[in-house]
Design a protein around this motif. Structure first.
Motif, mmCIF file in Angstrom:
data_model
loop_
_atom_site.group_PDB
_atom_site.id
_atom_site.type_symbol
_atom_site.label_atom_id
_atom_site.label_comp_id
_atom_site.label_asym_id
_atom_site.label_seq_id
_atom_site.Cartn_x
_atom_site.Cartn_y
_atom_site.Cartn_z
ATOM 1 N N ASN A 140 0.825 -1.211 0.000
ATOM 2 C CA ASN A 140 0.000 0.000 0.000
ATOM 3 C C ASN A 140 0.858 1.261 0.000
ATOM 4 N N ILE A 141 1.860 1.292 0.901
ATOM 5 C CA ILE A 141 2.737 2.468 0.961
ATOM 6 C C ILE A 141 3.580 2.559 -0.307
ATOM 7 N N PHE A 142 3.945 1.407 -0.871
ATOM 8 C CA PHE A 142 4.681 1.408 -2.139
ATOM 9 C C PHE A 142 3.864 2.089 -3.234
ATOM 10 N N ASN A 143 2.580 1.719 -3.340
ATOM 11 C CA ASN A 143 1.718 2.311 -4.369
ATOM 12 C C ASN A 143 1.502 3.808 -4.128
ATOM 13 N N ASP A 144 1.285 4.186 -2.842
ATOM 14 C CA ASP A 144 1.086 5.603 -2.519
ATOM 15 C C ASP A 144 2.333 6.421 -2.839
ATOM 16 N N THR A 145 3.493 5.868 -2.460
ATOM 17 C CA THR A 145 4.748 6.587 -2.687
ATOM 18 C C THR A 145 5.051 6.702 -4.179
ATOM 19 N N ARG A 146 4.787 5.635 -4.925
ATOM 20 C CA ARG A 146 5.028 5.677 -6.370
ATOM 21 C C ARG A 146 4.131 6.706 -7.047
ATOM 22 N N SER A 147 2.875 6.764 -6.605
ATOM 23 C CA SER A 147 1.957 7.762 -7.168
ATOM 24 C C SER A 147 2.428 9.176 -6.854
ATOM 25 N N TYR A 148 2.926 9.366 -5.630
ATOM 26 C CA TYR A 148 3.397 10.689 -5.232
ATOM 27 C C TYR A 148 4.629 11.095 -6.040
ATOM 28 N N ILE A 149 5.551 10.162 -6.242
ATOM 29 C CA ILE A 149 6.764 10.474 -7.004
ATOM 30 C C ILE A 149 6.427 10.744 -8.470
ATOM 31 N N GLN A 150 5.496 9.967 -9.013
ATOM 32 C CA GLN A 150 5.097 10.205 -10.407
ATOM 33 C C GLN A 150 4.462 11.592 -10.565
ATOM 34 N N LYS A 151 3.887 12.064 -9.481
ATOM 35 C CA LYS A 151 3.244 13.372 -9.508
ATOM 36 C C LYS A 151 4.263 14.504 -9.404
ATOM 37 N N ILE A 152 5.242 14.357 -8.464
ATOM 38 C CA ILE A 152 6.167 15.476 -8.217
ATOM 39 C C ILE A 152 7.458 15.376 -9.031
ATOM 40 N N ALA A 153 7.854 14.151 -9.414
ATOM 41 C CA ALA A 153 9.103 13.978 -10.168
ATOM 42 C C ALA A 153 8.998 12.728 -11.036
ATOM 43 N N PRO A 154 8.273 12.810 -12.162
ATOM 44 C CA PRO A 154 8.043 11.632 -13.012
ATOM 45 C C PRO A 154 9.332 10.952 -13.468
ATOM 46 N N ASN A 155 10.406 11.728 -13.630
ATOM 47 C CA ASN A 155 11.668 11.145 -14.086
ATOM 48 C C ASN A 155 12.348 10.293 -13.024
ATOM 49 N N LYS A 156 11.826 10.326 -11.786
ATOM 50 C CA LYS A 156 12.411 9.548 -10.694
ATOM 51 C C LYS A 156 11.584 8.301 -10.348
ATOM 52 N N ALA A 157 10.537 8.035 -11.118
ATOM 53 C CA ALA A 157 9.612 6.940 -10.784
ATOM 54 C C ALA A 157 10.293 5.578 -10.752
ATOM 55 N N GLU A 158 11.361 5.405 -11.548
ATOM 56 C CA GLU A 158 11.983 4.079 -11.637
ATOM 57 C C GLU A 158 12.852 3.745 -10.429
ATOM 58 N N ILE A 159 13.123 4.712 -9.546
ATOM 59 C CA ILE A 159 14.017 4.427 -8.419
ATOM 60 C C ILE A 159 13.313 3.698 -7.284
ATOM 61 N N ILE A 160 11.985 3.648 -7.310
ATOM 62 C CA ILE A 160 11.248 3.006 -6.219
ATOM 63 C C ILE A 160 11.045 1.524 -6.526
ATOM 64 N N SER A 161 11.225 0.681 -5.514
ATOM 65 C CA SER A 161 11.056 -0.762 -5.708
ATOM 66 C C SER A 161 10.379 -1.378 -4.490
ATOM 67 N N PHE A 162 9.637 -2.456 -4.753
ATOM 68 C CA PHE A 162 8.922 -3.171 -3.690
ATOM 69 C C PHE A 162 9.776 -4.339 -3.210
ATOM 70 N N TYR A 163 9.918 -4.466 -1.889
ATOM 71 C CA TYR A 163 10.750 -5.523 -1.303
ATOM 72 C C TYR A 163 9.844 -6.567 -0.647
ATOM 73 N N ASN A 164 9.969 -7.828 -1.069
ATOM 74 C CA ASN A 164 9.151 -8.889 -0.466
ATOM 75 C C ASN A 164 9.957 -10.145 -0.180
ATOM 76 N N ASN A 165 11.269 -9.962 0.060
ATOM 77 C CA ASN A 165 12.121 -11.093 0.427
ATOM 78 C C ASN A 165 11.796 -11.535 1.859
ATOM 79 N N GLY A 166 12.195 -12.748 2.221
ATOM 80 C CA GLY A 166 11.901 -13.243 3.566
ATOM 81 C C GLY A 166 12.700 -12.565 4.658
#
Length: 516
Positions: A257-283
């Protein structure tokens, strides 16, 4: 400089670690039920005026009344009081037109609190400092709504541009743009991040903040004090808003949820930085995977070790914080002055990091290693100022005094981050003392005597390996041999590395522990 943001979402709240060049520099913890965060707006009720302090205590719903000093009232305090009352009783569906609001005359800087807040009215206030220790929140009436590129300050028409934008042409350009797009009765401060931005970007950011101000106006309608009117953005978003720049190269989040919210926020304020965010689901826990946990354990505590062998000792008192710099075994040359300077420069960099990491505020006194040359003292002060340049908190570094002490003041907005990295010793239970070997030997023999007299014919004693060596050394002179001869029963002794030094247990012939 490479910046990384590691976000760990747990049931108790959100932990946020900011790394610069792989080194932990800020650690934030946002509790799930967090209240009274810096930037939150409340409708408060003035409860008590204190003319001697020129301040008021205001009820905002905290267990202790919040503190509002006259200097934090804002020159437009009368306008805020008028606006608060109008908004609370407003009957219009979308609220009255704020651009037509008549601003009241400014209050004087040397005035008295009872001249402005007489009658103990309701008033719109903003949290300036979170509750710390036994103190309630500190409040301000200088309302400000921060955005990515601009900060909105209602009740005035001033446009100011950040002094960190050095180009006079750029400052004039930004001033002209904002002057043209801002509505009446809204002041605007242009942030450093606005440098090079076009009119559309600035207008979008300003429009979002104007909508927020209208939302505050609507929330005040029918509200009863004390009540929260508007919450500051969550810490993840506020950190991104304040810090996100070209230096950021990675944001890792372990919650969808926070990943999606943060990605939406970054796409809004700095679209060129959207690729730096990643979701972590390792054990593996995300803080463990990226070395944050290890840095937390090594960075907090009374003693902080530096790579060269030098170390810091950090002590806290009610009034100030004291940091002592020790050289340890570091030596870069045979010149004592050069050694002192090198160690002090290394320590200064770590001290600047520690102040940010622990969020230490107030007065900090640093006892650096003594240096004789004035030029070296000046170098150290300049280096300290340089290392603290990336610190967002307001701060001041004073020159080294004749006693060899450097004083630093740093704004404290939130409670200090204090993580206990020590554990109570299982052997001494925190006393710092353990039984001597002779006393332990006597204690074991007393237990043997008791067990033998209670018809235990075979005994096996398990002890720490060091104690095992002491009890069994020497073929003919071992203590084990003496006990066998004295009590006429077979006594076996075995080592167990899981035991702490003074721990021991007896087992019978059936390998069952004998409870005493």
């Amino acid at each position: 400089m490479n910046k990384e943001l590691i976000i760990n979402v747990a049931p108790a709240g959100v932990e946020i670690a900011l790394l610069e060049n792989k080194k932990l520099v800020e650690l934030h913890h946002e509790k799930t039920d967090a209240k009274f965060a810096v930037g939150d707006l409340y409708l408060g009720k003035v409860k008590k005026l204190i003319p001697g302090l020129n301040a008021a205590f205001v009820d905002v719903g905290f267990e202790k009344d919040a503190f509002l000093h006259y200097t934090d009232l804002s020159p437009f305090a009368r306008s805020i009081l008028k606006f608060t009352q109008m908004a609370m009783v407003d009957k219009q569906e979308n609220g009255f037109d704020f651009s037509k609001f008549e601003i009241e005359p400014e209050i004087i800087k040397t005035g008295k609190i009872n001249e402005v807040l007489n009658g103990k009215p309701n008033i719109l206030v903003q949290i300036l400092k979170e509750p710390i220790a036994a103190k309630g929140p500190r409040l301000s009436c200088e309302i400000s709504l921060p955005g990515r590129f601009v900060v909105v300050t209602p009740f005035n028409d001033i446009v100011a541009v950040s002094k960190k934008i050095h180009s006079s042409d750029e400052r004039k350009r930004l001033h002209k743009i904002v002057e043209a797009i801002k509505p009446k009765n809204i002041g605007v401060i242009v942030r450093t991040a606005a440098e090079g931005k076009n009119t559309a970007e600035l207008h979008e950011d300003l429009s979002t903040l104007i909508d927020t101000w209208h939302q505050i106006q609507r929330n005040l309608k029918g509200a009863e004090a004390p009540s929260k009117i508007l919450s500051e953005q969550d810490k993840t978003t506020s950190i991104l808003r304040d810090l996100l720049n070209e230096d950021f190269n990675r944001i890792i989040i372990n919650d969808k949820n926070i990943f999606n919210d943060t990605r939406s926020y970054i796409q809004k304020i700095a679209p060129n930085k959207a690729e730096i965010i990643s979701f972590y689901n390792n054990g593996i826990p995300v803080f463990d995977q990226y070395g944050v946990t290890k840095q937390v354990k090594s960075s907090f505590g009374k003693t902080v070790n530096l790579q060269s062998g030098a170390y810091l000792i950090i002590e806290h008192t009610e009034a100030l914080h004291v940091i002592d710099v020790n050289s340890g075994y570091k030596s870069v040359s045979n010149n004592q002055e050069e050694n002192a300077l090198e160690t002090n420069l290394e320590a200064a960099e770590e001290i600047a990091r520690q102040l940010r990491l622990r969020d230490i505020g107030g007065i900090i006194v640093v006892d650096f290693i003594d240096m004789k040359l004035p030029d070296n003292k000046k170098k150290l002060q300049e280096a300290m100022e340089q290392f603290m340049r990336s610190d967002r908190a307001k701060h001041a570094v004073l020159p080294i005094s004749k006693f060899g002490l450097m004083q630093i003041t740093r704004q404290r907005m939130r409670p200090e981050v204090n993580i206990n990295t020590s554990e109570t010793c299982p052997t001494c239970n925190g006393t710092g003392k353990v039984s001597s070997t002779l006393l332990l030997e006597d204690e074991i023999e007393k237990r043997i005597h008791y067990l033998v007299t209670h018809q235990h014919k075979t005994l096996t004693l398990f002890v720490h390996p060091i104690v095992y060596s002491h009890l069994t050394k020497g073929i003919f002179s071992s203590i084990k041999r003496k006990w066998r001869k004295k009590y006429k029963v077979p006594i076996g002794i075995k080592p167990d590395s899981d035991y702490y030094l003074t721990e021991f247990h007896f087992y019978d012939a059936n390998d069952e522990e004998i409870k005493l």
